[in-house]
Design a protein around this motif. Sequence first.
Motif, mmCIF file in Angstrom:
data_model
loop_
_atom_site.group_PDB
_atom_site.id
_atom_site.type_symbol
_atom_site.label_atom_id
_atom_site.label_comp_id
_atom_site.label_asym_id
_atom_site.label_seq_id
_atom_site.Cartn_x
_atom_site.Cartn_y
_atom_site.Cartn_z
ATOM 1 N N ASN A 1 -0.437 -6.046 -1.255
ATOM 2 C CA ASN A 1 -1.141 -6.380 -2.491
ATOM 3 C C ASN A 1 -0.583 -7.624 -3.181
ATOM 4 O O ASN A 1 -1.271 -8.276 -3.943
ATOM 5 N N GLN A 2 0.720 -7.920 -2.922
ATOM 6 C CA GLN A 2 1.290 -9.130 -3.531
ATOM 7 C C GLN A 2 1.357 -10.240 -2.488
ATOM 8 O O GLN A 2 1.083 -9.999 -1.320
ATOM 9 N N SER A 3 1.766 -11.417 -2.929
ATOM 10 C CA SER A 3 1.952 -12.491 -1.943
ATOM 11 C C SER A 3 3.243 -12.224 -1.176
ATOM 12 O O SER A 3 4.130 -11.521 -1.652
ATOM 13 N N VAL A 4 3.345 -12.791 0.023
ATOM 14 C CA VAL A 4 4.514 -12.556 0.874
ATOM 15 C C VAL A 4 5.776 -13.095 0.213
ATOM 16 O O VAL A 4 6.841 -12.480 0.285
ATOM 17 N N ASP A 5 5.659 -14.242 -0.473
ATOM 18 C CA ASP A 5 6.823 -14.820 -1.166
ATOM 19 C C ASP A 5 7.395 -13.833 -2.178
ATOM 20 O O ASP A 5 8.605 -13.631 -2.256
ATOM 21 N N VAL A 6 6.495 -13.217 -2.956
ATOM 22 C CA VAL A 6 6.942 -12.257 -3.976
ATOM 23 C C VAL A 6 7.604 -11.058 -3.304
ATOM 24 O O VAL A 6 8.669 -10.606 -3.721
ATOM 25 N N LEU A 7 6.993 -10.553 -2.226
ATOM 26 C CA LEU A 7 7.567 -9.395 -1.522
ATOM 27 C C LEU A 7 8.945 -9.708 -0.967
ATOM 28 O O LEU A 7 9.862 -8.895 -1.051
ATOM 29 N N LEU A 8 9.089 -10.894 -0.377
ATOM 30 C CA LEU A 8 10.382 -11.266 0.214
ATOM 31 C C LEU A 8 11.456 -11.402 -0.856
ATOM 32 O O LEU A 8 12.619 -11.103 -0.612
ATOM 33 N N LYS A 9 11.052 -11.847 -2.053
ATOM 34 C CA LYS A 9 12.033 -12.013 -3.121
ATOM 35 C C LYS A 9 12.386 -10.673 -3.761
ATOM 36 O O LYS A 9 13.524 -10.438 -4.132
ATOM 37 N N THR A 10 11.389 -9.816 -3.923
ATOM 38 C CA THR A 10 11.605 -8.625 -4.749
ATOM 39 C C THR A 10 11.886 -7.352 -3.958
ATOM 40 O O THR A 10 12.518 -6.449 -4.459
ATOM 41 N N SER A 11 11.367 -7.247 -2.739
ATOM 42 C CA SER A 11 11.618 -6.014 -1.971
ATOM 43 C C SER A 11 11.588 -6.387 -0.494
ATOM 44 O O SER A 11 12.050 -7.437 -0.109
ATOM 45 N N SER A 12 11.014 -5.527 0.350
ATOM 46 C CA SER A 12 10.940 -5.863 1.781
ATOM 47 C C SER A 12 9.483 -5.892 2.220
ATOM 48 O O SER A 12 8.600 -5.410 1.507
ATOM 49 N N LEU A 13 9.237 -6.423 3.405
ATOM 50 C CA LEU A 13 7.861 -6.501 3.925
ATOM 51 C C LEU A 13 7.324 -5.130 4.313
ATOM 52 O O LEU A 13 6.167 -4.982 4.670
ATOM 53 N N PHE A 14 8.187 -4.103 4.285
ATOM 54 C CA PHE A 14 7.726 -2.734 4.565
ATOM 55 C C PHE A 14 7.399 -1.988 3.272
ATOM 56 O O PHE A 14 7.224 -0.773 3.285
ATOM 57 N N ASP A 15 7.325 -2.719 2.170
ATOM 58 C CA ASP A 15 7.113 -2.102 0.861
ATOM 59 C C ASP A 15 5.859 -1.216 0.781
ATOM 60 O O ASP A 15 5.882 -0.179 0.130
#
Length: 704
Positions: free
Chosen positions: A348-362
Motif C-alpha cells: 500500500n505504501q511506496s517501496v522507499d517508505v517501506l524500506l525506510k520504515t519496516s521491511s518488504l514483508f510488511d
Amino acid sequence: MEENILFVREDMNESIRVKLRQNFDGKIVRKDLTKHIKEGANVPVYVLEYLLGQYCNSEDEEIIESGVESVKHILADNYVRPDESEKILSKLRQRGSMSIIDRVTVSLNLKYDEYEADFSNLGLGGVPISEEYPEKFDRLLCGGIWCIINLEYNADVEESNPIGFMKEEPKRKKKKDAPVITINSLKPIQMPSVDINELKKGRKAFTKEEWIDVMLRSIGMEPDRLTEREKWLLLLRLVPLVENNFNLCELGPRSTGKSHIYKEVSPNSILVSGGQTTVANLFYNMGRHTMGLVGMWDCVAFDEVAGINFKDKDGVQIMKDYMASGSFARGKEEKAASASMVFVGNINQSVDVLLKTSSLFDPFPPEMGTDTAFLDRMHCYVPGWEIPKFRPEHFTNDYGFITDYLAEFVRELRKEQYGDAIEKYFRLGKNLNQRDTIAVRKMVGGLIKIVYPDGEFTKEQLEEIIQISLEMRRRVKEQLKKLGGMEFYDVNFSYIDNETFEEHYVSVPEQGGGKLIPEGMMNPGQVYTVSHGKSGMIGVFRLESQMLPGNGKFDRTGLGSDRDCKEATNTAYSFLKANAGRISGAIGVGTKDFVINYQDLQGLGMTSSLALPTLIALCSIALGKPVQSSLAVLGEISISGTMIKVENLADTLQVCLDSGAKKVLLPQISAVDLGTVPPELMSSFNLIFYQSAEDAVFKALGVE
C-alpha cells in the motif's frame, strides 16, 4: 527511427509465426480470439483455446471467422452448465442420444473389473466406458480432462441402474446391471498427452529472444510492450509451475496481474482466495485420511497475503516444515508432496517508505511477516513494483501456445532437473549459506526449463540467469537482516567464474537510495540516534529542535504519554542546566525556551535511550552549530553523566550502515564489544569514541 524499430519487430514477429506453424502446428492459437469469446462464455481458457486451435488454425481471416462461429456454436449447443444438468438429462431421454462438453474423470472399478466415467457438471457417476479411451488418453485417469462426449439413452433396459450410479448389490453378484446411459464416443478437447521431446526439438528453431516472446504471448502478455527486465520478472512467475517445492513471494501494486497465471493460465494450480484456510484443507485431513491441496495440485497460490489466517494454531509451523523439506508430519506418519507455494499481495505504501520504515514483508500477517524462520524459507521475492500496471495494450493479439499445451509441457518439465547447471561455468560465493544455495539452484533450474527446455545454453546466457536468481534471493536476505540482525548479515551474494576466478557481486536495485540518515550538513538541533525501540527491535530515531526567547522552558513533542521517554529527556535537560558552563559559556539555558520533536522513523515504538541524543540536540541548537554529517549517536548517560554501554553492538552498527550513517559516536566502554563486530562492518564507519557526556557533545559538533 521508431518506424525502423517497428518494422524490425514486425519482421521478427512474422518470423516467429512461421516457426510456430512449422514446429507446433495445431498447438498454437491467436490470443485475441480467446479474449473475445472468453468475455461471453464461462468455460476454462484452456478448453476454449484448444477448440480455437482446431478450428482457427489459419492466416486466412475468412477461415478464422467461420472457425470462431463454429466454436461459439459448439459451446452454445454442447456445454453443460451445472445448473442445467437435469434439463440436459431430460433432453437426452427425449432424443435418445446427444453430444455434450464436460470434464470427464475415469476410474477403475475393481469390484467389476471395468472402467467408469464421472461427469463433473452433469453430476453423473459410474457410467461404463470402453477401456480404449483411458489407454489412449491417460490424462482421463489423472484428474480428468474436458471432452466432447456422445451419450446414448437406453430406455428399454429392465431393472437397470437409472443414471449410472451403483446400487446396493447382493454380495455374490458378479455382473453389474446394464446402465441406462452409455458412452458412444469421446473426443478430448484438451491436450490428451504431451511429447516433451517434440517440444525440445521445436525449441531449437528459435533464438532466446524469440522463445521468451513466445512464452510471454502464451500467457497472454505482449512482449513488444515490455522491457527486457520486465520480461524476466514475468517469466519468474512461471518458476513455481516448473519446479517442485518452490516458494515464491510477489508483493506489489494492484492491477499487475500477480494472480492471473495461477488462476487462469494453468489448470494444475489453485488460487486460495481470501486467505482463510485450515491444516486439513491445505495439508492432510486426518478424519478422512485424504491429502489436502498440496498433494493434489502442482502449485498452491495464496491471494492477498494480508488476510492469510489459519484456524489451527499449528498451521504456520506445519507450513514452515513443508516449505523447508517438502514433507510434514500428521498423526503417526510423515507425508510428502511436491506443490510449490506462492504468496501474492498488495503493497500500500511506496517501496522507499517501506524500506525506510519496516521491511518488504510488511503486508504479511504478523505471525508470518516478522518470523524470520518462515521468511527464510522463501526462495524468491519478485519485485512486483517493477512490473507495469496492465492496460489493454499489454495483452497480446498474436500467436502463442494453447494454454493447455503450455500447462502440460510445463508440468512434464517438473520431472527434469537443471539445478546443477551452475557448476558447469561458475560457483557461488561464500556469503551464500545452504538455504540460499538451494533457493538459487531451484531458480536457475526453473528459468533454464522455461527459456532453454532443450538444455542448450551458453556461458553468457547462464550468467544472466544466475544474476537474476541471486538478486531475487538477496532481496529476501536483505529483509531478514533488518528483522533478524547479525544472524543474517552475510548478504553480499556473489558468483565466481571457474575459468578466470573473477568474483562478481550482485546487488538489489531498491537497496541503493533513500537512506534515513542523509548525507551533507544538517540544521542545528537535528540529531539521529540508533537504539532499541519499544518493540525490542533496533531502529532509527530523529530529533529536531527549535529555540525561542523565554525563561528556560523545555517542551517535547512526539513522545505521547510514555513515562520512560519523558524521564530520559528530563535527565538530559537537568544535566545541561547543571553543566552548561562546562560545555560552553554561550549556552543560556535560563533565557531561552527549547522545543524538541522526537520521530520514530521505522514505527518500532519510541526508544527510551534519549538522554544523550537530547543533550547533543539542545547544545547544537543553543550554540547554532550542526552535528557532523551522516552521524549516528549511540549510547546513553545517567543523570550524573555516567556512560551506559550500547546493547547488542553488532546489530546496532548493522542498522547504522543500512540507514546511511558514515560516522558513529560510540561510548569508550563499548570498545570491549568490538570483537563481536565483523571486520567488514567495522570498516564501513568512522568510529568516534567519547569518554564523558561533555566529550560526546564536543565530538558530535566537531569541536576538538
